[in-house]
Design a protein around this motif. Structure first.
Motif, mmCIF file in Angstrom:
data_model
loop_
_atom_site.group_PDB
_atom_site.id
_atom_site.type_symbol
_atom_site.label_atom_id
_atom_site.label_comp_id
_atom_site.label_asym_id
_atom_site.label_seq_id
_atom_site.Cartn_x
_atom_site.Cartn_y
_atom_site.Cartn_z
ATOM 1 N N ASP B 306 0.798 -1.225 0.000
ATOM 2 C CA ASP B 306 0.000 0.000 0.000
ATOM 3 C C ASP B 306 0.831 1.275 0.000
ATOM 4 O O ASP B 306 1.908 1.333 0.599
ATOM 5 C CB ASP B 306 -0.912 -0.009 1.235
ATOM 6 C CG ASP B 306 -2.091 -0.930 1.022
ATOM 7 O OD1 ASP B 306 -2.784 -0.751 0.005
ATOM 8 O OD2 ASP B 306 -2.291 -1.843 1.844
ATOM 9 N N TYR B 311 -3.435 4.838 1.539
ATOM 10 C CA TYR B 311 -4.240 3.735 2.114
ATOM 11 C C TYR B 311 -5.002 4.220 3.344
ATOM 12 O O TYR B 311 -4.409 4.680 4.312
ATOM 13 C CB TYR B 311 -3.317 2.571 2.488
ATOM 14 C CG TYR B 311 -4.003 1.470 3.267
ATOM 15 C CD1 TYR B 311 -4.979 0.666 2.668
ATOM 16 C CD2 TYR B 311 -3.695 1.229 4.603
ATOM 17 C CE1 TYR B 311 -5.611 -0.348 3.373
ATOM 18 C CE2 TYR B 311 -4.316 0.216 5.324
ATOM 19 C CZ TYR B 311 -5.276 -0.563 4.702
ATOM 20 O OH TYR B 311 -5.907 -1.565 5.406
ATOM 21 N N ARG B 325 -1.207 1.242 -5.232
ATOM 22 C CA ARG B 325 -0.310 0.220 -4.702
ATOM 23 C C ARG B 325 0.904 0.010 -5.605
ATOM 24 O O ARG B 325 0.842 0.314 -6.798
ATOM 25 C CB ARG B 325 -1.077 -1.109 -4.577
ATOM 26 C CG ARG B 325 -2.135 -1.082 -3.494
ATOM 27 C CD ARG B 325 -2.869 -2.383 -3.377
ATOM 28 N NE ARG B 325 -3.237 -2.612 -1.982
ATOM 29 C CZ ARG B 325 -3.799 -3.701 -1.501
ATOM 30 N NH1 ARG B 325 -4.076 -4.702 -2.298
ATOM 31 N NH2 ARG B 325 -4.070 -3.815 -0.222
#
Lengths: 171, 625
Positions: B306, B311, B325
């Motif tokens: 992440d 995130y 990501r």
């Protein structure tokens, strides 16, 4: 004189935890200098690498674990490791198993032999398990065996330790 | 839009909705396998050169996998293939009713190689359910842990499990003519990996004695050392918890990791070039090797690693944070990427059990996801695990693996799906060492003891056993670079005093919460779907990459990925008598998926709380009572 006592097995798996459980009990007892008590319930290749990388040396190794062989529950079998290796394909499988998380007294013996980490004097205590259940409780049969097993392990360690010192003095 | 089979359409804002006026939108007819099996049975009875060839167990794979094939040794093709997960995993049952905080530690035990990925996926599911956003350094450490885990995992597969299939010891026996050519074939990238000929590479791959086999053993130690510096323990980390990690890091911890990362990056240069040379050699020797393990280019991956700032653990934001990501999520169908949206990836997921040892379930608690998109009754949030042990039957039930499908299509889980999706989506925000081009992924490996090197993984023309192995070799370099990128990110956070690694949280004691952890394992796709009620887990569903790949046929009779790949495999092995047939092409195919069946080999005994750990293989020679 250096002696290693190693327990091998799964934690929290009732009788299959007898190796690590014995180590816990041993660690609460006094031992002469040169005796190491260790839980060897982890990647056997990791242990081999540690052994070789850190140049560990022992005169005697005493290993304890549960191995189901169909005997009466709680039976203790004792033998000196004969350093016999399985066929090559089987050995590969054992190494692969070890890398993939299988904890097994037999695999440790075989893999250690292949990578030549063991001293000539390796003694093994196998306990016949009765239960294969989650949790820390042992079956009554294995629970009853434990004090006897502890005494037997201690005798093997102290005898080895005494023999070693006697040899050292003679030399 | 992206769904062809599910009854889902999209409104003008791109929001999915259930196609109206379909009376029973998720209903399906089960296709009988009886006719097909009868045909195979007749062929077996009539023709001596058509044989049952069983691999039980398939060795050099993690856990318990058996494989049944029917092979026409005259026509050199596979007529039938059945993949059998022979043990029940049961974590879904074990976790039911427990405190959600147990999930990370218990589910970690689902695998003896990659426990950390399960621990992390579990934490992600709980973070979503409880609305916990970890601090950036916590995310960075988690990313590093997971990248380093693959630096252990990939060499293990490439040299200990799959590697021996390409060793002198095996090739000389199964394909002597290939070995003769290999001895003379120069290795194009010898300057990097140090092996002058392909034959020398094959000798290096010899199990137990080959230099590459032994070097891989050593390199796994380097990776493990790096891992335990922040994970405390391998393979089951002690520091990964919902909300971040519990480890305290300093510049010196980072320096200890760096020293090992440099070695692993150098090692990846060697591994990539070795496998490039090996794969290209086999294609040159016989173009039919391109058919070994071939499947349509159908791959699924939920992405991973992440972005520390993006995130936020919310389902509402998953489409956004998913695309930030280091590995872009995505579904590839027939070579085309159909979505990178994590919500749609989740909505398209179903699991079927018609040919597995489970009963179907009646409950349908979640008709929509938290954003209102339609969910199938076969979606993991709706699934119930109801074991039903029974006899093995190719026409009925034959595996403990279920059949996960996406949009009712057979997709494959692969680590290569990470680089594939990242390459073709071209959305990667982190480009310090990685550069997607739309058709490839360029990687800049910095200098260590070996000079700096540029490598480029290209979307393969065919998708087969060799490309799976090649892809895994590139994933080694990819993972090492992601570890390094996160290392740099983490150092920067430390310098700026952003040292917080964990966010405190409370488990709500009432109400219902749901979450999903989208992550990956060494072999690809990994998701955990959790439902929590009144502070306890009421449903927990794990979909591992090997559940997807080892899946038996689905209700429509479509074979799972292992089965399909084996069915497409030509028999190129050289054998004079049927008795000496080893099935190396089939084994190469199966092992190319890096099968990791549920480890720590436990089985359930019906009606009891019993598990069995492993079988005894040796005799206790010299045994004294």
């Amino acid at each position: 004189m250096r002696v290693l006592v190693g327990g091998v097995g799964y934690h929290n798996l009732s009788d299959h935890s007898v190796g690590p459980l014995l180590v816990e009990r041993c660690q609460r007892m006094p031992w002469p200098r040169g005796v190491d008590i260790r839980d060897l319930s982890f990647n056997h290749l990791g242990f081999v690498q540690e052994f070789l990388g850190d140049r560990l040396y022992y005169d005697r190794v005493v290993l304890v674990g549960a191995v189901p062989r169909g005997g009466p529950p709680g039976q203790v079998r004792f033998y000196r490791w004969a350093f016999r290796l399985p066929p090559e394909a089987e050995l590969q499988n054992r190494i692969a198993e070890a890398y993939m998380g299988v904890i097994s007294l037999e695999n440790l013996l075989v893999i250690g032999t292949h990578f030549d980490i063991w001293p000539l004097d390796v003694r093994v205590f196998e306990v016949e398990p009765a239960w294969e259940t989650w949790g820390g409780r042992l079956s009554p049969q294995v629970e009853e065996t434990l004090p006897r097993l502890l005494t037997a392990v201690r005798e093997e360690v102290l005898a080895g330790w005494a023999e070693g010192w006697a040899r050292a003095r003679a030399n | 839009m992206c769904f062809k089979n599910l009854p889902i359409e999209f409104d003008q804002q791109g929001r999915p909705y259930l196609r109206p006026e379909v009376p029973n939108p998720y209903r399906y007819e089960v296709r009988s396998l009886a006719e097909q099996e009868e045909r195979i049975r007749e062929l077996l009875a009539r023709n001596g050169y058509i044989r049952n060839v069983d691999f039980d167990p398939v060795t050099r794979v993690a856990g318990a996998l058996a494989f049944h094939t029917v092979v026409d040794l005259k026509e050199r093709k596979v007529l039938a293939a059945n993949s059998m997960a022979t043990l029940f995993r049961g974590y879904e049952v074990i976790l039911k009713g427990r405190d959600p905080r147990d999930a990370a530690f218990i589910s970690s035990r689902a695998c003896g190689v990659c426990g950390g990925v399960h621990a992390t996926t579990s934490c992600l599911a709980l973070e979503m359910a409880f609305g916990i956003k970890p601090p950036p350094l916590g995310i960075v450490i988690r990313n590093m842990l997971l990248a380093i885990e693959y630096l252990y995992d990939h060499p293990l597969h490439l040299f200990l499990l799959a590697g021996p299939d390409y060793s002198q010891a095996l090739v000389e026996k199964t394909n002597p003519s290939v070995w003769e050519r290999a001895k003379r074939a120069e290795a194009p990238q010898a300057a990097v990996h140090g092996f002058r000929t392909i034959g020398e590479i094959m000798v290096g791959l010899n199990p137990l004695s080959g230099s590459l086999y032994l070097e891989a053993l050593q390199m796994t130690r380097v990776a493990r050392e790096a891992y335990v510096l922040i994970g405390a323990k391998y393979p089951h980390p002690e520091t990964v918890i919902p909300g971040g990690v519990t480890t305290t890091v300093s510049i010196s911890t980072f320096n200890e990791i760096y020293r090992r990362l440099v070695d692993l990056i150098d090692y990846s240069k060697k591994v990539v070039t070795l496998w490039d040379d090996l794969c290209d050699f086999f294609y040159a020797v016989n173009p039919l090797y391109r058919q070994v393990g071939a499947r349509p280019k159908n791959l699924a991956d939920p992405g991973q690693w992440d972005d520390p700032e993006a995130y936020d653990a919310t389902y509402e934001g998953c489409a956004t944070w998913g695309e930030r990501r280091w590995a872009t999520p995505g579904i590839i169908i027939n070579g085309e990427q159909v979505t990178t949206n994590l919500q749609l990836i989740n909505v398209g997921l179903e699991e079927f059990v018609e040919h597995s040892y489970y009963e179907n379930w009646e409950t349908y608690p979640f008709r929509t996801d938290p954003l209102g998109a339609p969910l199938s009754p076969y979606h993991p949030w709706n699934k119930e695990t109801k074991p039903r042990p029974g006899p093995q039957s190719w026409r009925d039930r034959y595996s403990w693996a279920a059949s996960p499908r996406w949009d009712r299509q057979v997709v494959e889980a692969e680590c290569t799906a990470r680089i594939w999706n990242t390459a073709v989506a071209n959305k990667l925000p982190h480009r310090r060492f990685l550069e997607p081009t739309g058709t490839s992924l360029k990687m800049s490996l910095p200098a260590g003891k070996l000079p700096a090197m540029e490598i480029e993984w290209k979307v393969p023309a065919e998708w087969n056993a060799f490309e799976r192995n090649r892809g895994r070799a590139y994933c080694l370099a990819y993972s090492a670079l992601i570890a390094l990128d996160n290392w740099l990110y983490g150092m920067d956070l430390l310098k700026r005093g952003r040292t917080k690694v964990h966010t405190r949280f409370e488990i709500p004691r009432s109400g219902r919460q749901i979450g999903v952890g989208f992550w990956g394992a060494g072999r690809g796709w990994l998701t955990h779907h959790a439902v929590i009620e009144n502070g306890a887990l009421v449903n927990y569903q794990i979909i591992t990459p090997s559940t997807i790949n080892a899946s038996p046929r689905d209700p429509w009779g479509n074979p799972g990925p292992y089965e399909e790949a084996v069915l497409n495999t030509p028999i190129l092995e050289e054998f004079e008598r049927t008795e000496t047939f080893m099935g190396i092409d089939i084994l190469r195919t199966i092992r190319s998926f890096d099968p990791c069946m549920p480890c720590t080999t436990h089985i359930m005994v019906e009606g009891q709380d019993r598990v069995l750990v492993t079988e005894v293989n040796t005799c206790a020679c010299g045994l004294d009572e």
